[in-house]
Design an enzyme around this catalytic site. Structure first.
Site, short mmCIF file in Angstrom:
data_model
loop_
_atom_site.label_atom_id
_atom_site.label_comp_id
_atom_site.label_asym_id
_atom_site.label_seq_id
_atom_site.Cartn_x
_atom_site.Cartn_y
_atom_site.Cartn_z
N GLU A 226 2.45 6.83 -10.13
CA GLU A 226 2.08 8.11 -9.52
C GLU A 226 2.05 9.21 -10.58
O GLU A 226 2.55 10.31 -10.38
CB GLU A 226 3.06 8.46 -8.40
CG GLU A 226 3.11 7.41 -7.30
CD GLU A 226 4.10 7.73 -6.20
OE1 GLU A 226 3.76 7.57 -5.02
OE2 GLU A 226 5.23 8.14 -6.52
N CYS B 132 7.17 10.82 2.22
CA CYS B 132 7.54 12.11 1.63
C CYS B 132 6.53 13.20 1.96
O CYS B 132 6.89 14.37 2.14
CB CYS B 132 7.69 11.98 0.13
SG CYS B 132 6.28 11.23 -0.71
#
Length: 627
Positions: free
Chosen positions: A303, A387
């Site tokens: 990421e 998240c």
């Protein structure tokens, strides 16, 4: 008649500005775009997210840790943080609008959290029971301090919103344990978390409580990086000290959270060296690492940020949380320096990086935000790693707090949108301002000054305007004044305003459709342009351009803007024409051949705001178009 004193505020290379943020309860949004999303937040998003936390075992984990239920821990080891983010978002909403149903869910959730706390103040439902002996042994990977940070932020929000101490007491006990555990003193352990967040939270806790030990602890965690405590990992921002960094690297969300924490610390303690490092990181990100949407993080692996100019469209990661982190960081840098460019990027990331992360229905989400897709990428109601959804709820619940700031006896207008605000100046006076506008769809903004007195109003002139902004002062307390504000600066108007005289400020932002090109080293976009109007990035979606291969389109001319009230909640679309240049055909039994002369056909095209794509039936999408 007294005339207003007008001067330009250009803080690009100036010392710290130290603006004061405005409490979110001071601003009531009537903006058609943000108000609609906040209405969904109240009616759909917060309640559906609480239900997701319940059905996916996140709330069960707290009941289990409290000894009320039996069973295995559910989900990822950092699942506590999703509950804390939800509590924070819900608390901020309750600060602006009461809701008995939502308040009951917040109170019951806080009761579960409090029941799960251990006698020494420790609280993490993963490291409870059989794993209690592994506390603080997996800081590289298991997010203990990250989860603690979100607990602290939720407690700060709940205290500020309701005045109640239940969650604050829980957070204080845990924060005190953390302060006693980590540091350079006798008996303390060295360490910091693989996922920054605790730094932001402890500074916020210091601001609420006034207890300096929390600020000192935030500084310790910040300065602990770059000394091998996280194996020197670039992924975790440990390969170099923060103040020696010149660019962001590794996991994008973590990197920007860390930068936001450093900016928070600089707001409380003067540190020119750190501010210089943050400026260097910001400059590198915006000139080498950022997508046209304001999204960051090009690699799915880790990421992470990629190499300079590594900005592929179809495989762009652009995590929604990274855009949210960018908004947070830019807001802090704006408060720290007064720099227009930070407010510009804050606005840009809000519209084009954050808003795509949630569907018009308020209960489906993007984790990843590509700039090219075949239509298969769709928003989901939840994720195993969730998240992003509660993070989006947090920012929607607090969007009104980004609109204004205060420095001394001047009100800084950072974002434009229909709203009414009652803003307290440094001398204690409360000033009423009302914005009337259809921004971002329309460039005309009227600011009505609803309080008499001498004070300044500081107006952001967005860099995207490209040419001077017309600013008109109108009212009976002065002769009509026409000004021009330079793009990329703030314009301050000091005047003895007279509410009874109907004093107004009118701005007219040029809303031309702009064709934007990428640096030639961004190889995906060579020979292509992106369409922007005002702060909005546009895209082509197959739904609006049927029976057309979007890759065959070559833009001809500049599209014009048209409001479509019943489309996607009411948006401005761009309509124009393109040449349709068919791609090579003839089956799949060849790899290379002489290029035949292509047939060309002019076809109409329609572009919609990028944030609104994938809200209808699946269809291909492109941000960048051949030119």
């Amino acid at each position: 008649m007294p005339q207003p004193l007008v001067h330009v505020v250009d803080t690009t290379n100036s010392p710290q500005a130290m603006l004061r943020p405005v409490d979110l309860t001071a601003v009531h949004l009537n903006d058609t775009l943000w108000a609609a999303r906040r209405e969904k937040l109240r009616e759909v998003t917060l309640l559906s997210q609480w239900q997701q936390c319940s059905t996916t075992g996140r709330l069960f984990n707290f009941e289990r840790a409290a000894g009320r239920k039996e069973g295995e821990f559910q989900g990822y080891f950092f699942n506590d943080s999703d509950v804390y983010k939800w509590v924070e978002a819900a608390a901020w909403w309750l600060a602006t609008e009461p809701s008995e149903k939502l308040a009951d869910k917040v109170n019951s959730t806080i009761e579960m959290i409090a029941a799960a706390q251990e006698t020494d103040g420790y609280l993490n439902t993963y490291f409870t029971g059989d794993l209690a002996g592994e506390r603080w042994t997996k800081l590289f990977s298991h997010h203990e301090l990250y989860c603690a940070g979100h607990l602290i932020q939720a407690a700060v929000a709940h205290k500020r919103a309701t005045g109640q101490d239940e969650l604050l007491t829980v957070a204080r006990r845990f924060a005190d344990l953390i302060c006693a555990t980590f540091g350079n003193g006798p008996g303390q352990r060295q360490g910091t978390d693989g996922h920054p967040e605790i730094e932001i939270a402890l500074v916020e806790f210091y601001r609420l409580t006034g207890e300096k030990k929390y600020l000192d602890q935030a500084e310790y965690f910040l300065e602990a990086r770059g000394h091998g405590l996280l194996a020197g990992s670039d992924y975790c921002q440990d390969e170099v000290e923060v103040r020696k960094r010149t660019k962001l690297g590794g996991h994008a969300v973590r990197a920007i959270y860390l930068a936001a924490g450093a900016a928070d610390l600089c707001l409380e303690k003067a540190d020119p060296e750190m501010v210089g490092a943050l400026d260097a990181m910001w400059t590198h990100m915006t000139t080498r690492q950022m997508y046209i949407t304001g999204g960051v993080g090009s690699r799915h692996e880790g990421e992470a940020f990629g190499a300079d100019y590594e900005l592929p469209n179809d495989s762009a990661y652009c995590e929604t949380c990274a855009a949210i982190a960018s908004v947070m960081w830019n807001h802090r840098m704006l408060l720290l320096t007064g720099g227009t460019r930070y407010a510009d990027l804050m606005e840009h990331a809000l519209y084009n990086g954050v808003l795509p992360g949630i569907a018009v229905d308020g209960e489906h989400y993007f984790y990843v935000n590509p700039l090219t897709n075949d239509g298969s990428h769709r928003r989901e109601p939840w994720f195993a790693c969730a998240c992003c959804p509660p993070n989006i709820a947090r920012i929607l619940a607090t969007i009104n707090s980004y609109m204004y700031a205060v420095k001394g006896n001047a009100i800084w207008v950072n974002l434009y949108g229909e709203n009414e605000a009652n803003i307290t100046l440094a001398d204690g006076r409360t000033i009423n301002l009302t914005q009337h506008t259809r921004y971002p769809w329309d460039g005309d903004v009227e600011i009505v000054v609803g309080t008499s007195g001498t004070f300044g109003i500081t107006l952001r002139m967005p860099e995207w305007c490209g040419r001077p902004v017309k600013v008109t002062l109108d009212g009976k307390s002065f002769t009509k004044v026409a000004l021009h504000g330079s793009p990329g600066q703030y314009l301050t108007i000091d005047h003895d305003w007279v509410w009874e005289a109907g004093d107004k400020i009118r701005l007219s932002f040029p809303m031309d459709v702009r064709l934007v090109e990428a640096h030639p080293r961004v190889v995906d976009n060579v020979g292509k342009v992106a369409l922007l109007r005002g702060p909005i990035v546009y895209c082509l979606e197959g739904v609006d351009n049927p029976n057309t291969n979007l890759d065959e389109l070559v833009l001809s001319g500049i599209p014009s803007a048209r409001m479509v009230p019943n489309l996607l909640g009411g948006v401005i679309v761009l309509q124009g024409s393109a040449l349709k240049v068919p791609q090579a055909s003839g089956g799949d039994d060849w790899l290379y051949r002489a290029r035949p002369a292509p047939a060309r056909q002019e076809v109409p095209i329609t572009a919609i705001p990028y944030f609104a794509w994938a809200n209808r039936e699946p269809a291909p999408m492109r941000v960048w178009v051949r030119r």
